[in-house]
Design a protein around this motif. Structure first.
Motif, PDB file in Angstrom:
ATOM      1  N   ILE A  50      46.739  11.725 -27.445  1.00 17.06           N
ATOM      2  CA  ILE A  50      48.082  10.918 -27.960  1.00 17.06           C
ATOM      3  C   ILE A  50      48.215  11.277 -29.372  1.00 17.06           C
ATOM      4  O   ILE A  50      47.336  11.467 -30.354  1.00 17.06           O
ATOM      5  CB  ILE A  50      47.510   9.460 -27.993  1.00 17.06           C
ATOM      6  N   GLN A  51      49.626  11.339 -29.771  1.00 13.63           N
ATOM      7  CA  GLN A  51      49.847  11.998 -30.943  1.00 13.63           C
ATOM      8  C   GLN A  51      51.480  11.590 -31.128  1.00 13.63           C
ATOM      9  O   GLN A  51      52.076  11.428 -30.221  1.00 13.63           O
ATOM     10  CB  GLN A  51      49.834  13.217 -31.417  1.00 13.63           C
ATOM     11  N   PRO A  52      51.689  11.513 -32.466  1.00 18.55           N
ATOM     12  CA  PRO A  52      53.367  11.063 -32.497  1.00 18.55           C
ATOM     13  C   PRO A  52      54.130  12.370 -32.079  1.00 18.55           C
ATOM     14  O   PRO A  52      53.932  13.514 -32.283  1.00 18.55           O
ATOM     15  CB  PRO A  52      53.421  11.134 -33.987  1.00 18.55           C
ATOM     16  N   VAL A  53      55.143  11.910 -31.254  1.00 18.54           N
ATOM     17  CA  VAL A  53      55.971  13.039 -30.788  1.00 18.54           C
ATOM     18  C   VAL A  53      57.364  12.982 -30.788  1.00 18.54           C
ATOM     19  O   VAL A  53      57.905  11.699 -30.508  1.00 18.54           O
ATOM     20  CB  VAL A  53      55.613  13.209 -29.047  1.00 18.54           C
ATOM     21  N   ASP A  54      57.965  13.885 -31.579  1.00 18.07           N
ATOM     22  CA  ASP A  54      59.442  13.730 -31.629  1.00 18.07           C
ATOM     23  C   ASP A  54      60.141  14.076 -30.361  1.00 18.07           C
ATOM     24  O   ASP A  54      60.274  15.323 -29.929  1.00 18.07           O
ATOM     25  CB  ASP A  54      59.998  14.943 -32.724  1.00 18.07           C
ATOM     26  N   LEU A  55      60.630  12.991 -29.419  1.00 15.75           N
ATOM     27  CA  LEU A  55      61.378  13.220 -28.187  1.00 15.75           C
ATOM     28  C   LEU A  55      62.432  14.307 -28.296  1.00 15.75           C
ATOM     29  O   LEU A  55      62.885  15.119 -27.403  1.00 15.75           O
ATOM     30  CB  LEU A  55      61.623  12.132 -27.572  1.00 15.75           C
ATOM     31  N   GLY A  56      63.118  14.310 -29.406  1.00 22.01           N
ATOM     32  CA  GLY A  56      64.499  14.995 -29.466  1.00 22.01           C
ATOM     33  C   GLY A  56      64.152  16.429 -29.383  1.00 22.01           C
ATOM     34  O   GLY A  56      64.786  17.327 -28.733  1.00 22.01           O
ATOM     35  N   ARG A  57      63.078  16.794 -30.521  1.00 26.15           N
ATOM     36  CA  ARG A  57      62.637  18.049 -30.412  1.00 26.15           C
ATOM     37  C   ARG A  57      62.141  18.587 -29.062  1.00 26.15           C
ATOM     38  O   ARG A  57      62.408  19.833 -28.709  1.00 26.15           O
ATOM     39  CB  ARG A  57      61.881  18.367 -31.784  1.00 26.15           C
ATOM     40  N   LEU A  58      61.222  17.982 -28.574  1.00 31.54           N
ATOM     41  CA  LEU A  58      60.616  18.183 -27.407  1.00 31.54           C
ATOM     42  C   LEU A  58      61.633  18.491 -26.097  1.00 31.54           C
ATOM     43  O   LEU A  58      61.557  19.675 -25.489  1.00 31.54           O
ATOM     44  CB  LEU A  58      59.653  17.178 -26.743  1.00 31.54           C
ATOM     45  N   VAL A  59      62.862  17.502 -26.141  1.00 27.90           N
ATOM     46  CA  VAL A  59      63.853  17.873 -25.224  1.00 27.90           C
ATOM     47  C   VAL A  59      64.620  18.862 -25.200  1.00 27.90           C
ATOM     48  O   VAL A  59      64.894  19.803 -24.478  1.00 27.90           O
ATOM     49  CB  VAL A  59      64.399  16.402 -24.947  1.00 27.90           C
ATOM     50  N   THR A  60      64.916  19.127 -26.602  1.00 29.50           N
ATOM     51  CA  THR A  60      65.529  20.510 -26.789  1.00 29.50           C
ATOM     52  C   THR A  60      64.853  21.649 -26.566  1.00 29.50           C
ATOM     53  O   THR A  60      65.259  22.614 -25.866  1.00 29.50           O
ATOM     54  CB  THR A  60      65.944  20.640 -28.462  1.00 29.50           C
ATOM     55  N   GLU A  61      63.484  21.820 -26.977  1.00 34.32           N
ATOM     56  CA  GLU A  61      62.675  22.813 -26.605  1.00 34.32           C
ATOM     57  C   GLU A  61      62.544  23.063 -25.106  1.00 34.32           C
ATOM     58  O   GLU A  61      62.635  24.260 -24.438  1.00 34.32           O
ATOM     59  CB  GLU A  61      61.072  22.716 -27.159  1.00 34.32           C
ATOM     60  N   VAL A  62      62.212  22.042 -24.324  1.00 33.32           N
ATOM     61  CA  VAL A  62      61.796  22.150 -22.856  1.00 33.32           C
ATOM     62  C   VAL A  62      63.558  22.462 -22.308  1.00 33.32           C
ATOM     63  O   VAL A  62      63.435  23.701 -21.457  1.00 33.32           O
ATOM     64  CB  VAL A  62      61.771  20.831 -22.043  1.00 33.32           C
ATOM     65  N   SER A  63      64.426  22.278 -22.502  1.00 30.84           N
ATOM     66  CA  SER A  63      65.806  22.467 -21.900  1.00 30.84           C
ATOM     67  C   SER A  63      66.321  23.995 -22.434  1.00 30.84           C
ATOM     68  O   SER A  63      66.705  24.731 -21.469  1.00 30.84           O
ATOM     69  CB  SER A  63      67.185  21.625 -22.563  1.00 30.84           C
ATOM     70  N   THR A  64      65.700  24.364 -23.558  1.00 30.04           N
ATOM     71  CA  THR A  64      65.966  25.718 -23.832  1.00 30.04           C
ATOM     72  C   THR A  64      65.103  26.772 -23.083  1.00 30.04           C
ATOM     73  O   THR A  64      65.582  27.741 -22.570  1.00 30.04           O
ATOM     74  CB  THR A  64      65.660  26.087 -25.414  1.00 30.04           C
ATOM     75  N   LEU A  65      63.947  26.307 -22.923  1.00 26.29           N
ATOM     76  CA  LEU A  65      62.967  27.291 -21.918  1.00 26.29           C
ATOM     77  C   LEU A  65      63.654  27.181 -20.378  1.00 26.29           C
ATOM     78  O   LEU A  65      63.377  28.494 -19.791  1.00 26.29           O
ATOM     79  CB  LEU A  65      61.681  26.489 -21.955  1.00 26.29           C
ATOM     80  N   ILE A  66      63.978  25.883 -19.995  1.00 23.05           N
ATOM     81  CA  ILE A  66      64.265  26.262 -18.531  1.00 23.05           C
ATOM     82  C   ILE A  66      65.671  26.671 -18.277  1.00 23.05           C
ATOM     83  O   ILE A  66      66.353  26.697 -17.238  1.00 23.05           O
ATOM     84  CB  ILE A  66      63.970  24.803 -17.806  1.00 23.05           C
ATOM     85  N   ARG A  67      66.616  26.956 -19.340  1.00 16.99           N
ATOM     86  CA  ARG A  67      68.190  27.242 -19.221  1.00 16.99           C
ATOM     87  C   ARG A  67      68.179  28.479 -18.283  1.00 16.99           C
ATOM     88  O   ARG A  67      68.991  28.429 -17.580  1.00 16.99           O
ATOM     89  CB  ARG A  67      68.692  27.758 -20.469  1.00 16.99           C
ATOM     90  N   ALA A  68      67.164  29.160 -18.070  1.00 17.40           N
ATOM     91  CA  ALA A  68      67.138  30.563 -17.466  1.00 17.40           C
ATOM     92  C   ALA A  68      66.884  30.304 -15.961  1.00 17.40           C
ATOM     93  O   ALA A  68      67.516  31.061 -15.048  1.00 17.40           O
ATOM     94  CB  ALA A  68      66.493  31.472 -18.192  1.00 17.40           C
TER      95      ALA A  68
END
Length: 652
Positions: free
Chosen positions: A342-360
């Motif tokens: 458990i740690q503080p998570v910025d969901l906005g940044r996490l979602v952006t990173e994940v979406s960039t990774l799976i764009r291909a």
């Protein structure tokens, strides 16, 4: 002189029709009142038979002749009936026919006096209709009806009231209603001064009680809903009307529905468990086949001196064991008890990173829209788990669109839910009042039918031709573990939207583990005594072998009570305690608390096959320094022990 007065009276009377008829029934005179009431002028009617003034049905039955005959024989005939006007309309008339005789007593004619009482007749008929209607409603109503006077005394009780409460109408009429049905809202007894009926009479306000209890004659209480309204008359309150509905059957039906719903839920749970058990058994049997087969071959190779072959086979055993551990972690995620960091998570940044990774990984025909605020509120979460969750949902959305043009939208907002605001339908933890970070993943695919939508969170359910796994049920487990919820809205031909709701914490947790130490070189050898407690002999044996090989002296205990006893015996010789989370006699948390009383400074590592956050926090409160999830490799165990025994390195 008398004849003149009679003539003047005859001619001046306008409210009554007055005319004379001969013994044969012919009209001989016709006053102005007769013209007004019947519509005939004198020349039009004089000389015609009086039967023209009667209805066809009365003429058919010979009513005019009988009336004439009766008046001539008795001197007077009186009737109330419908008569006809010149235009054919009917009116209700009260009439009297009297015989006229000369001084010798001979009948010389008859006089007929008629009054138009149509308005009175209609009023009487309306009143009778209303009385009949009220009687029909009261007698056949499913609710109990009571009427009380201005003092609160019962004046009427319908048959339903008698059947509902056991009192006869005779027993109730004249009595204060509250003295018979003396329970009020929530079963609280009422008295004359504070009874709902008296309140209505006093304030002229209508009172409605959705739930209350009234007393039955037999002594038991009847659950009811009740409406009491004032009755007004002559500018004052004349009393009140009570409409009472018996809720007994409704309560019984609701209880039955709850039982049926619980039974259905239990049946669905058992069905889901059956599917889960079958799928897990299938996957584990495959893994165990590889483990057991390769282990058997490795033993043969060792016996034959083929060490390189044995080493290769054992590598396959370890690889299969890792896959089994991965499957166990999926199961824990499904149960909402996965191992979380458990740690503080910025969901906005996490979602952006994940979406960039799976764009291909998704079709180039799909437009990926990211609607993410720059200042997204942090949530306390396991970053890796949320990455897996978002990645699965985005990939699912891309697969739902397929190779067709479409749009995949990921949207993040912060929402506040109150008691009055409608909550979305979700699975997981109930949505209570508070702030939530909301993640919507929407696709423009074909959508789902009702049956598919109702099963998507079942383990091993898939709409693909091939595929096995926990699927969205693991996603459900992840949000459960974070005290959140997940929901889905879908309609065939209109796409699908998955919604994740994660609660915003009151304060941000900064630590990534309950109590951590700085890592050191894990290749260095150890020394000293380590006390190990686990109720599984195989685990104790494994831990002892690994630690003894690393240079430690190991003391063993089989339960919580024994580990406390052994620490008292060994005292300061023990450098570290490793204990299982769940043990008989004395649980891990209780044992840790006792160990801290004996040795406040001793490091304690908790082992468990569970990884639930609440349990980890509980152990932190009990004084546990670190957590070692099962299964673990020898290297992971040794590293954890050396980390716990290393001196804390202060930041420079």
């Amino acid at each position: 002189m008398d004849a003149d007065r009679y003539r003047l009276l005859f001619e001046a009377t306008v409210d009554y029709a007055v005319f004379h008829v001969s013994p044969a029934g012919m009209v001989e005179t016709w006053n102005i009142g007769a013209e007004r009431i019947f519509g005939y002028e004198a020349p039009e009617i004089i000389g015609r038979h009086a039967s023209i003034l009667f209805t066809p049905e009365d003429n058919l039955q010979g009513v005019p002749e009988r009336e004439l005959k009766f008046a001539m024989e008795t001197g007077r005939a009186q009737d109330s009936r419908w008569h006809l006007r010149k235009d054919g309309s009917r009116f209700w008339a009260n009439g009297v026919m009297v015989g006229l005789r000369d001084d010798a007593g001979s009948l010389v004619g008859l006089a007929k006096i008629v009054k138009d009482d149509t308005d009175l007749k209609q009023s009487e008929e309306l009143l009778q209709y209303q009385l009949n209607l009220a009687d029909a409603i009261a007698s056949n109503a499913a609710e109990a009806l009571f009427l009380v006077d201005s003092e609160g005394r019962t004046t009427f009780a319908n048959p339903t009231a008698e059947a509902m409460f056991g009192w006869t109408s005779d027993e109730l009429v004249g009595q204060f209603l509250h003295q018979k049905l003396h329970f009020g809202p929530e079963g609280i007894p009422t008295f004359l001064g504070d009874s709902p009926t008296e309140h209505v009479i006093r304030t002229e306000e209508t009172v409605r009680e959705e739930e209350g209890l009234f007393s039955h004659k037999g002594g038991h209480s009847v659950p009811v809903s009740c409406s009491i309204a004032p009755i007004r008359g002559d500018g004052a309150i004349a009393g009140a009307v009570l409409v009472v509905r018996d809720l007994t059957e409704q309560r019984r039906t609701e209880a039955t529905e709850r039982e049926n719903e619980q039974a259905l839920q239990q049946s669905q749970k058992l069905e889901s468990i059956g599917v889960l058990a079958g799928g897990i058994a299938h996957d584990f049997n495959n893994l165990l086949t590889g483990i057991m087969g390769n282990a058997g071959l490795a033993r043969r190779a060792i016996a034959a001196g083929r060490s390189e072959q044995a080493a290769a086979l054992l590598r396959d055993v370890l690889a299969a064991s890792e896959r089994a551990a991965d499957l166990t972690r999926q199961l824990l995620a499904y149960a909402g008890k996965g191992r979380f960091v458990i740690q503080p998570v910025d969901l906005g940044r996490l979602v952006t990173e994940v979406s960039t990774l799976i764009r291909a990984s998704i079709s180039k025909k799909i437009t990926l829209v990211m609607d993410v605020p720059d200042d997204c509120i942090l949530v306390d979460a396991d970053r890796a788990q949320l990455q897996q969750l978002v990645m699965n949902l985005v990939i699912n959305g891309g697969e739902a669109i397929g190779d067709q043009p479409g749009t995949l939208t990921v949207r993040i907002r912060t929402e506040h839910f109150t008691e009055r605001r409608e909550r979305p339908r979700t699975e997981g933890f109930p949505i209570v009042t508070g702030d939530y970070v909301r993640v919507d993943v929407s696709d423009t695919g074909d959508g789902m039918d009702d049956e598919t939508r109702s099963r998507i969170f079942e383990p091993f359910f898939t709409t693909k031709f091939l595929g096995r796994g926990l699927g969205l049920s693991a996603a459900l487990g992840i949000v459960r573990g974070h005290r959140g919820a997940i929901g889905v809205r879908s309609e065939e031909g209109k796409g699908t939207t998955f919604t994740i709701l994660l609660p915003v914490p009151p304060e941000v947790l900064r630590a990534e583990r309950i109590s951590g130490h700085t890592s050191i070189d894990y290749e260095s050898n150890g020394g000293g005594t380590i006390l190990v407690a686990d109720d599984e002999e195989g685990v104790r044996s494994l831990v002892a072998s690994v630690l003894e090989e690393a240079g430690y002296t190991v003391e063993l205990a089989s339960d919580g009570g024994e580990v406390v006893k052994r620490l008292r015996e060994l005292g300061d010789r023990v450098r570290l305690v490793i204990l299982d989370l769940t043990m008989p006699a004395l649980g891990g948390g209780e044992a840790a608390t006792e160990l801290r009383r004996i040795r406040p400074d001793i490091p304690i590592i908790a082992m468990s096959g569970y990884g639930d956050l609440e349990l980890m926090q509980h152990f932190g409160q009990a004084g546990v320094d670190d957590f070692l999830p099962k299964p673990f490799s020898p290297g992971q165990l040794a590293a954890k022990v050396r980390d716990a025994l290393a001196p804390i390195v202060e930041d420079n």
